[in-house]
Design a protein around this motif. Structure first.
Motif, PDB file in Angstrom:
ATOM      1  N   SER A  27       1.000  -1.288  -0.042  1.00  0.00           N
ATOM      2  CA  SER A  27       0.053  -0.144  -0.085  1.00  0.00           C
ATOM      3  C   SER A  27       0.862   1.371   0.086  1.00  0.00           C
ATOM      4  O   SER A  27       0.714   2.479  -0.555  1.00  0.00           O
ATOM      5  CB  SER A  27      -0.846  -0.029   1.212  1.00  0.00           C
ATOM      6  N   ARG A  46      -5.844   4.912  -0.031  1.00  0.00           N
ATOM      7  CA  ARG A  46      -6.089   3.720   0.960  1.00  0.00           C
ATOM      8  C   ARG A  46      -7.540   3.495   0.745  1.00  0.00           C
ATOM      9  O   ARG A  46      -7.793   2.115   0.879  1.00  0.00           O
ATOM     10  CB  ARG A  46      -5.880   4.073   2.392  1.00  0.00           C
ATOM     11  N   LEU A  49      -8.022   1.624  -2.492  1.00  0.00           N
ATOM     12  CA  LEU A  49      -7.478   0.177  -2.469  1.00  0.00           C
ATOM     13  C   LEU A  49      -8.619  -0.647  -1.689  1.00  0.00           C
ATOM     14  O   LEU A  49      -8.702  -1.841  -1.905  1.00  0.00           O
ATOM     15  CB  LEU A  49      -5.996   0.256  -1.794  1.00  0.00           C
ATOM     16  N   TYR A  69      -0.392  -6.284  -2.419  1.00  0.00           N
ATOM     17  CA  TYR A  69      -1.471  -6.265  -3.375  1.00  0.00           C
ATOM     18  C   TYR A  69      -1.323  -6.687  -4.769  1.00  0.00           C
ATOM     19  O   TYR A  69      -0.538  -6.266  -5.229  1.00  0.00           O
ATOM     20  CB  TYR A  69      -2.192  -4.924  -3.169  1.00  0.00           C
TER      21      TYR A  69
END
Length: 128
Positions: A27, A46, A49, A69
């Motif tokens: 992240s 964030r 995401l 991720y």
């Protein structure tokens, strides 16, 4: 391809583009890559995401104290979904009105026209 289409917003697609280019990413890497070009706040990135994770468009794998991720939705799957949505919403699911619109409102170069001819020829051969 996922069982049902995954709706990706324009902002979420910016996160996906990063992951399609290189994955997995943390992240922190995603935030660092998007802060300056978008002007978004870290919390916004964030949140995007997190939404993508909730939708199943990305997966997260624990790596020590962080998560990595990766996209679960491919760029090709997304392009297919988006193009079908556009055709359905704007052109009644028909391709010819889309092409007519572009030929009337956009400059098609010789290369574009040649590529369209090749596509039409290939479609005709396949349908025989």
């Amino acid at each position: 391809m996922p069982d049902k289409p995954i709706a990706i917003s324009e902002a979420e697609s910016r996160v996906m583009e990063l992951l399609w280019q290189q994955a997995p990413r943390t992240s922190e890497e995603i935030v660092a890559a998007l802060l300056q070009p978008t002007g978004w706040h870290e919390k916004t990135i964030r949140t995007l995401l997190s939404r993508l994770l909730g939708k199943g468009a990305v997966s997260a794998e624990k790596d020590g104290r962080r998560y990595l991720y990766s996209p679960t939705l491919t760029r090709r799957q997304w392009q297919s979904q988006e193009s079908h949505n556009l055709l359905d919403r704007v052109f009644g699911g028909r391709l010819s009105p889309l092409l007519a619109h572009f030929s009337a409102h956009e400059k098609l170069g010789a290369k574009d026209i040649a590529e369209l001819r090749k596509l039409l020829d290939a479609i005709e051969k396949k349908d025989r």
